[in-house]
Design an enzyme around this catalytic site. Structure first.
Site, short mmCIF file in Angstrom:
data_model
loop_
_atom_site.label_atom_id
_atom_site.label_comp_id
_atom_site.label_asym_id
_atom_site.label_seq_id
_atom_site.Cartn_x
_atom_site.Cartn_y
_atom_site.Cartn_z
N ASP A 12 0.80 -1.29 -0.02
CA ASP A 12 0.07 -0.07 -0.08
C ASP A 12 1.00 1.09 -0.10
OD1 ASP A 12 -2.43 1.32 0.05
OD2 ASP A 12 -2.62 1.54 2.06
N HIS A 29 2.35 3.63 -9.12
CA HIS A 29 2.04 2.24 -9.45
C HIS A 29 3.41 1.65 -10.17
CE1 HIS A 29 -1.84 2.33 -7.41
NE2 HIS A 29 -2.39 3.12 -8.59
N LEU A 122 10.23 -20.82 -5.26
CA LEU A 122 9.73 -19.48 -4.86
C LEU A 122 8.31 -19.57 -5.50
CD1 LEU A 122 9.00 -17.04 -2.96
CD2 LEU A 122 9.99 -15.77 -4.54
C1 IPE Z 1 -5.61 -2.84 -0.35
O1 IPE Z 1 -5.15 -1.42 -0.34
C2 IPE Z 1 -5.32 -3.44 -1.62
C3 IPE Z 1 -4.21 -3.60 -2.01
C4 IPE Z 1 -2.91 -3.22 -1.52
C5 IPE Z 1 -3.91 -4.01 -3.47
P1 IPE Z 1 -6.10 -0.07 -0.41
O2 IPE Z 1 -5.51 1.10 -0.53
O3 IPE Z 1 -7.27 -0.69 -1.78
O4 IPE Z 1 -7.06 -0.41 0.72
P2 IPE Z 1 -7.88 0.63 1.37
O5 IPE Z 1 -9.15 0.97 0.64
O6 IPE Z 1 -7.15 1.93 1.85
O7 IPE Z 1 -8.63 0.02 2.66
C1 IPE Z 2 -1.73 0.05 -3.23
O1 IPE Z 2 -1.43 1.37 -3.42
C2 IPE Z 2 -1.84 -0.51 -4.63
C3 IPE Z 2 -3.02 -0.74 -5.02
C4 IPE Z 2 -4.33 -0.62 -4.24
C5 IPE Z 2 -3.42 -1.08 -6.53
P1 IPE Z 2 -2.54 2.43 -3.34
O2 IPE Z 2 -2.85 2.82 -4.59
O3 IPE Z 2 -3.71 2.02 -2.58
O4 IPE Z 2 -2.04 3.75 -2.78
P2 IPE Z 2 -2.70 4.78 -1.73
O5 IPE Z 2 -2.78 3.91 -0.64
O6 IPE Z 2 -3.62 5.32 -2.54
O7 IPE Z 2 -1.38 5.73 -1.37
MG MG Z 3 -4.30 2.46 -0.53
#
Ligand code: IPE
Ligand code: IPE
Ligand code: MG
Length: 224
Positions: A12, A29, A122
């Protein structure tokens, strides 16, 4: 020292990283992919057998279409460029989640799984369109249909993680303390590490620190 088989990661913080450094969530990303490669290499060095990466949740469809398209395009390019390399490194790729993407991407995912299915070094479980609640509901329904006894041993055969030992470690980067519908059943006894750093900043040193700490923890599993 605790044996370490399986690490699961909620990657995240990409969006925030991208906004901070390049004024675009999507740039985050892209940068996050470098961390993925670093952590795969570090997992092999640490002799970890299973690495589960949360890449897209069932709830992430709520995001703007432009971001979703960018993410899946990135995944497609990554797989096309890297699947041979992963295969050479003896890495097995498994998708957990529901493959209901474009037929092109579905085919590429199935191709990648098939190509690497006998690899042993792995196993990477890529959680894509994955949601723990829907996985659990689906498993309950399937087990019910078989009329077998409702017990844990029968139940886990219907999870998408069947044949995969439960994670020993769960890491969430991005300074957010929640599970976001990830592996709710499987992390019953995982050691959980919440990391302040955003995913693109997470590196081998951070990872090794967590592994070292994990090894020294007294895991009770209910015992004393
Ligand atoms: C969780 O992250 C999903 C992934 C890392 C793929 P999110 O950023 O989507 O989670 P929420 O919505 O903040 O809980
Ligand atoms: C996690 O990073 C990756 C995905 C959910 C695809 P985020 O896109 O949720 O990044 P933040 O949390 O908005 O910074
Ligand atoms: Mg996020």
């Amino acid at each position: 020292m605790n044996p370490l088989n399986h690490v699961a990661i909620i990657m995240d913080g990409n969006g925030r990283w991208g906004l901070k450094h390049k004024k675009s969530r999507n740039a985050g990303h892209k940068a996050g992919l470098n961390s993925v490669e670093k952590i795969i290499r570090a997992s092999i060095k640490n002799n970890i057998k299973y690495l589960t990466l949360f890449a897209f949740s069932t709830e992430n469809w709520k995001r703007p279409k432009k971001e979703i398209n960018y993410l899946f395009n990135l995944l497609e390019i990554f797989l096309k460029n890297k699947i041979n390399d992963l295969h050479k490194k003896n890495i097995k790729l498994k998708i957990i989640g529901i493959k209901n993407f474009s037929s092109k991407l579905n085919k590429l995912l199935i191709f990648s799984e098939n190509k690497t299915k006998t690899n042993k070094k792995l196993q990477i479980n890529l959680a894509l369109n994955y949601g723990s609640k829907s996985e659990l509901m689906n498993a309950f329904k399937q087990l019910q249909k078989t009329k077998k006894n409702l017990n844990e041993k029968n139940f886990i055969k219907y999870l998408q993680t069947r044949n995969i030992p439960d994670p020993d470690i769960l890491i969430r980067t991005g300074n957010t303390h929640r599970l976001s519908n990830f592996l709710l059943w499987q992390i019953a006894y995982a050691e959980i590490f919440f990391v302040k750093k955003l995913w693109p900043d997470f590196n081998e040193k951070d990872y090794n620190k967590i592994i070292k700490k994990f090894k020294s923890i007294k895991r009770n599993f209910g015992n004393v």
